[in-house]
Enzyme design. Structure first.
Site, short mmCIF file in Angstrom:
data_model
loop_
_atom_site.label_atom_id
_atom_site.label_comp_id
_atom_site.label_asym_id
_atom_site.label_seq_id
_atom_site.Cartn_x
_atom_site.Cartn_y
_atom_site.Cartn_z
N ILE A 201 0.87 -1.19 0.00
CA ILE A 201 0.00 0.00 0.00
C ILE A 201 0.91 1.24 0.00
O ILE A 201 1.76 1.37 0.88
CB ILE A 201 -0.90 0.05 1.25
CG1 ILE A 201 -1.75 -1.24 1.37
CG2 ILE A 201 -1.82 1.28 1.20
CD1 ILE A 201 -2.57 -1.34 2.65
N HIS A 202 0.73 2.12 -0.97
CA HIS A 202 1.55 3.34 -0.97
C HIS A 202 0.90 4.54 -1.63
O HIS A 202 1.46 5.64 -1.59
CB HIS A 202 2.90 3.07 -1.64
CG HIS A 202 2.78 2.88 -3.13
ND1 HIS A 202 2.92 3.92 -4.01
CD2 HIS A 202 2.53 1.80 -3.87
CE1 HIS A 202 2.76 3.47 -5.25
NE2 HIS A 202 2.51 2.19 -5.19
N ARG A 203 -0.26 4.38 -2.26
CA ARG A 203 -0.85 5.50 -3.02
C ARG A 203 -1.26 6.64 -2.11
O ARG A 203 -1.61 6.42 -0.94
CB ARG A 203 -2.11 5.06 -3.78
CG ARG A 203 -1.95 3.97 -4.75
CD ARG A 203 -2.44 4.35 -6.15
NE ARG A 203 -1.32 4.87 -6.89
CZ ARG A 203 -0.36 4.10 -7.42
NH1 ARG A 203 -0.41 2.79 -7.35
NH2 ARG A 203 0.64 4.66 -8.05
#
Ligand code: UDP
Length: 356
Positions: A201-203
């Site tokens: 998860i990084h957005r």
């Protein structure tokens, strides 16, 4: 042909690995690194591991808001273009680096080629969508990974210079799978092959507000079985305050790890029961390796994986993630959505055909 390629982010390094080989077989490539990703775990490791040639120019933009990064990359990249006088600038994907390269090449009068052209999530609030749309509309050569990409461009009135070439990430996946298979993978983390989830998860949408971070913690707390989450530095920084990082550390069965290199990540992916991600590239890599994917977003630019039953969109919603996990399956047979594994050669040929 003198080609200036501009990269700067983790997924662009992966794409550069096969493309540098193909471009250097056709002409002279000058590789420029914007420095948007500068953490060694997101940058240097990839150059070493994937055998990417050392950059000829390092713009060293470093941290900052997207607007500041855009301004600094553009100013420094303009000088590179004045010095190198290329026949074409090649940009990849949908990041601030991509947009900076596209605007600078256009302002300097150098033809622009876009690798991964035509992709759309149809969500203009995503920075990536803004970057893609502008870059496509400035490009002379549009290198589409999928048929859907070609159709999206046609719907926006772009038909000249469009080539369906396949996906360079598929090339990379085929090139490096044998090396990845030799890595320890899940065993290094005490996980059983086939018995765990791989999470990324990084957005911005998942990390930029307290509400989004709480939703992420809720989803990760409800996975209910062994899972490994190699945490992007940005995500880790955002989770650190207000006890969220500590709370995740208490979730039974959830292994929090630093971001891994490409080979270790691929090894973890190949052994996973399913992937849970908001990444663009990881959705495709799950498909390449026949691993079911749950995408923590409501849109994707890789719709063929959803329509084919290989990928489920759940948003950051624990109930929808649970439902998707319960129903998880992998259809037999995977159509060649992403080409034949020779997209990089097709890109080099398309550049020669358009500009050579
Ligand atoms: N990746 C990696 N290590 C990790 C997480 C991802 O090597 O810990 C690789 C992954 O295999 C893929 C790329 O990074 O090739 C995807 O990058 P990311 O998710 O950052 O960007 P996106 O594809 O969403 O633009």
């Amino acid at each position: 042909m003198r080609i200036v390629s501009l990269v700067g982010n983790r997924p662009q390094f992966v794409k550069a690995a096969p493309l540098c080989i193909a471009l250097r077989a056709q002409g002279e490539e000058i590789l420029v690194h914007s420095g948007q990703h500068y953490d060694p775990a997101l940058a240097d490791l990839f150059f070493d591991e994937l055998g990417i040639p050392a950059p000829d120019h390092a713009l060293e933009v470093g941290a900052g808001t997207p607007v500041r990064q855009l301004a600094v990359i553009m100013e420094r990249f303009e000088q590179v273009l004045r010095d190198e006088e290329p026949d074409v600038v090649v940009v990849y994907g949908d990041t601030t680096t991509t947009l900076a390269g596209a605007l600078t090449a256009t302002k300097c009068g150098v033809p622009l080629a876009h690798v991964e052209a035509g992709l759309r999530s149809f969500d203009r609030s995503m920075p990536e969508e803004q970057n893609r749309v502008v870059t496509d509309h400035l490009s002379r050569v549009l290198l589409c990974p999928t048929r859907l990409g070609v159709d999206n461009l046609a719907a926006e009135g772009i038909t000249a210079g469009v080539h369906l070439v396949g996906d360079v990430m598929f090339d990379a996946s085929r090139m490096f799978a044998p090396l990845a298979a030799r890595r320890p993978g899940p065993a290094a983390h005490g996980l059983e092959p086939g018995g765990y989830l791989l999470v990324t998860i990084h957005r911005a949408a998942a990390t930029d507000t307290p509400e989004a971070l709480d939703a992420m913690v809720e989803v990760l707390s409800s996975l209910g079985g062994p899972a490994i989450f190699p945490v992007h530095p940005r995500t880790r920084d955002r989770l650190a305050p207000d006890g969220r990082w500590h709370a995740l550390g208490q979730v039974p069965g959830l292994v929090l790890a630093p971001p891994t290199g490409y080979l270790d990540f691929t090894s973890l992916l190949m052994g996973a029961r399913a992937v849970v991600t908001d990444s663009g590239g990881v959705q495709k890599e799950a498909y390449f390796h026949g691993v079911p994917c749950i995408t923590l977003r409501d849109t994707t630019e890789w719709m063929e994986t959803v329509e084919g039953g290989f990928n489920t969109l759940t948003g950051m919603d624990p109930a929808r993630v649970q439902a998707a996990l319960t129903a998880i399956s992998m259809p037999a047979g995977r159509p060649p959505f992403y080409g034949d594994g020779h997209a990089a050669d097709a890109i080099a040929r398309a550049l020669v055909a358009e500009l050579g």
